[in-house]
Scaffold this active site. Structure first.
Site, short mmCIF file in Angstrom:
data_model
loop_
_atom_site.label_atom_id
_atom_site.label_comp_id
_atom_site.label_asym_id
_atom_site.label_seq_id
_atom_site.Cartn_x
_atom_site.Cartn_y
_atom_site.Cartn_z
CG HIS A 90 -3.62 -3.38 3.06
ND1 HIS A 90 -2.63 -3.00 3.93
CD2 HIS A 90 -4.11 -2.26 2.50
CE1 HIS A 90 -2.53 -1.66 3.92
NE2 HIS A 90 -3.41 -1.19 3.05
CD GLU A 98 -1.42 -5.82 5.48
OE1 GLU A 98 -1.16 -6.17 4.31
OE2 GLU A 98 -1.74 -4.65 5.78
CB CYS A 115 -1.01 -0.03 1.14
SG CYS A 115 -2.38 1.10 0.83
#
Ligand code: MN
Length: 239
Positions: free
Chosen positions: A214, A216, A110
């Site tokens: 993202h 994660e 990001c």
């Protein structure tokens, strides 16, 4: 083999009590741990003689998400929704260039994706919705972070394609800025349906790859865990 040492760029925030704090969201730390790495925080206020010592000892660097890059770094168009994070710019832009020069494995997410582009000479849309004609909604901050927002088309023959293993995937989307002009040394590796670049990599580097989404927050998707595993493996080989 011992776990590779992975530095994660952190934010400067104030706690509820008003104390200055250095913070990384747990999802980044967990993703690195689960991929076999030993995570360590990189405080944004660290002067150059501090981060150079860290970089020397790190096996890989994860450039995390956050707010916007200062417009002066890419001659960006002012927009009322821009929220800058200058203390991070001062560390992360030269740190990224130093990591590239040292051929250290790096992963950008990001803001980290945008840092990679700007540090290497690229530019950004400072508010996609007002600047990219027919743009999709990319700012899904009012929804849970794992919400799948749009598809991406992954470019064949790239490292990203090899890792993700599918040409078309659904990803989350938590950004209001994006790449306008791609840095000359970078290759675009994935695109949203509106043409916005969602993945980039440095073709001749050991492992220098970044994504606009993202991963994660998408660890339940096997291929997103694999992205962190391949990053940590590359860091282990360079240790
Ligand atoms: Mn997006």
């Amino acid at each position: 083999m011992p776990r590779p040492l992975i530095g994660i760029t952190a934010r400067h925030v104030n706690t509820e009590d008003g104390f200055p704090a250095t913070r990384i969201l747990r999802a980044y730390v967990t993703a690195v741990e689960e991929a076999g790495g030993a995570p360590i925080l990189i405080p944004p206020e660290l002067p150059e003689d501090g981060w150079r010592v860290l970089l020397d000892r790190l096996d890989g660097v994860l450039f995390s998400g956050g707010a916007d890059i200062g417009l002066e770094h890419f001659n960006g168009e002012p927009h009322p929704s821009v929220e800058e994070e200058p203390v991070r710019d001062a560390l992360e832009l030269p740190l990224l260039r130093a990591a590239v020069d040292a051929d250290k494995p790096l992963l950008g997410i990001c803001r980290g994706f945008q840092v990679m582009n700007v540090a290497l000479g690229g530019t950004l849309y400072t508010h996609i919705l007002d600047q990219l004609p027919n743009a999709l909604q990319h700012d899904w901050h009012d929804k849970p972070r794992e919400t799948l927002a749009h598809s991406i088309r992954v470019e064949e023959g790239t490292r990203l394609a090899e890792i993700l293993g599918a040409p078309l995937l659904q990803v989350n989307s938590l950004h209001h800025q994006g790449i306008k002009g791609l840095a000359p040394s970078l290759k675009a590796t994935a695109y949203a349906p509106d043409g916005l670049i969602e993945g980039i990599e440095l073709p001749d580097h050991k492992f220098a790859l970044a994504v606009q989404w993202h991963p994660e927050w998408m660890r339940s998707h096997e291929e997103m865990g694999r992205l962190f595993e391949r990053f940590v493996e590359a860091a282990g080989r360079s240790a």
